[in-house]
Design an enzyme around this catalytic site. Structure first.
Site, short mmCIF file in Angstrom:
data_model
loop_
_atom_site.label_atom_id
_atom_site.label_comp_id
_atom_site.label_asym_id
_atom_site.label_seq_id
_atom_site.Cartn_x
_atom_site.Cartn_y
_atom_site.Cartn_z
N ASP A 212 40.12 31.15 41.55
CA ASP A 212 40.88 32.23 40.93
C ASP A 212 39.96 32.91 39.93
OD1 ASP A 212 42.54 33.83 39.35
OD2 ASP A 212 44.20 32.40 39.40
N SER B 21 33.16 51.26 42.63
CA SER B 21 33.90 52.15 43.53
C SER B 21 33.61 53.62 43.23
CB SER B 21 35.41 51.91 43.37
OG SER B 21 36.16 52.86 44.12
N TYR C 111 42.56 51.88 38.47
CA TYR C 111 41.62 51.13 39.30
C TYR C 111 40.19 51.58 39.02
CZ TYR C 111 39.12 49.64 43.52
OH TYR C 111 38.20 49.11 44.39
N ASP D 116 37.56 32.88 47.51
CA ASP D 116 38.72 33.77 47.45
C ASP D 116 39.89 32.92 47.00
OD1 ASP D 116 40.70 35.88 48.07
OD2 ASP D 116 39.10 36.76 49.26
N VAL E 269 41.72 43.22 42.90
CA VAL E 269 42.73 44.09 43.48
C VAL E 269 42.02 45.35 43.97
CG1 VAL E 269 44.83 45.41 43.03
CG2 VAL E 269 44.49 43.19 41.93
#
Length: 271
Positions: A53, A113, A138, A36, A76
């Site tokens: 990163d 998602s 997103y 992370d 994000v």
């Protein structure tokens, strides 16, 4: 179902799902590498932390090196403007797959998602084979991630499961969750099935959802073959929640202003 890989990298390990999996599934893995951009807390004996990163390919390569599989959770986690999303959620997902190709890591569990299909009607049952209808930037970025996953599976032979995560919560807390809830226990079962699936699966899309009576999502035959068997049902909490009345599965996420980047063009005009 095959056995679990011995060495697994988890990106975005400081997030809610990563933290939860550390207490369940990841205890079964011989060597866990946590990654992370922020600290993940005290590492257990079988864990190590590698800060990386996602926008830096060299850092991502170092993180995936020597691993048997990657659970990609990083990025994000909600709607925001394109400038904030494009690094971790677009460049980052490419870097994970490219790093796996370069380092010879054969399997990725790509966390997608349910927001990728948020503009489908609330009454429609989806199985992952329908057209994407993202409810915002997103969700659109997650659609890009699934496209990259498919290409790396077809062109380079990676085995990839793209998991369209539902509403990951300890308990359902709003009407939509009666249809979308993913419990922590089922999340552990889900990611275990994805990691333990046999080689040669190519790219498979699966909905990450519990065994909810009112679920909007089923699984395609290929997804069902992975062996994910959820056990929890949001219906247990139905007496605490009102029925869902929104027209689309994405609910509030489909609203014009959600995320703050799309103010109406005439919002600042004086009547």
């Amino acid at each position: 179902m095959s056995g679990l890989p011995g060495r697994v990298l988890v990106t975005g390990a400081a997030g809610a799902i990563g933290t939860s999996l550390r207490g369940t599934l990841l205890r079964k893995i011989v060597q866990v590498r946590l990654s992370d951009i922020r600290p993940v807390g005290q590492a257990a004996e079988h864990e190590e932390f590698v800060q990386a990163d996602l926008t830096d390919l060299d850092q991502v390569r170092a993180a995936v090196r020597g691993m048997d599989a990657v659970v990609h959770l990083g990025g994000v986690a909600d709607e925001t403007n394109f400038a904030a999303l494009k690094g971790a959620n677009l460049e980052g997902v490419y870097n994970v797959f490219e790093a796996c190709r370069l380092e010879g890591v054969p399997r990725v569990v790509n966390t997608s998602s349910n927001r990728i299909t948020g503009f489908h009607p609330a009454g429609r049952t989806l199985d992952g084979l329908e057209a994407v209808r993202p409810d915002g930037l997103y969700g659109a970025a997650k659609a890009f991630g699934e496209a990259v996953a498919s290409m790396y599976a077809d062109r380079f032979g990676l085995d990839v499961v793209s998991v369209r995560i539902g509403s990951f919560e300890e308990q359902p807390s709003e009407p939509r969750h009666l249809h979308t809830w993913l419990s922590p226990s089922d999340a552990s079962r889900l990611y275990e099935a994805c990691l333990a699936a046999p080689a040669g699966i190519g790219h498979v899309t699966i909905y990450g959802v519990s065994r909810n009576t009112r679920s909007w999502w089923s699984q395609s035959p290929a997804a069902s073959a992975l062996g994910y068997r959820p056990e929890d049902d949001a219906e247990e909490f139905a007496d605490r929640l009102q029925p869902y009345t929104e027209p689309y599965q994405g609910g509030q996420y489909t609203q014009y202003e959600y995320g703050g980047w799309a103010a109406r063009p005439d919002a600042d005009r004086i009547p």
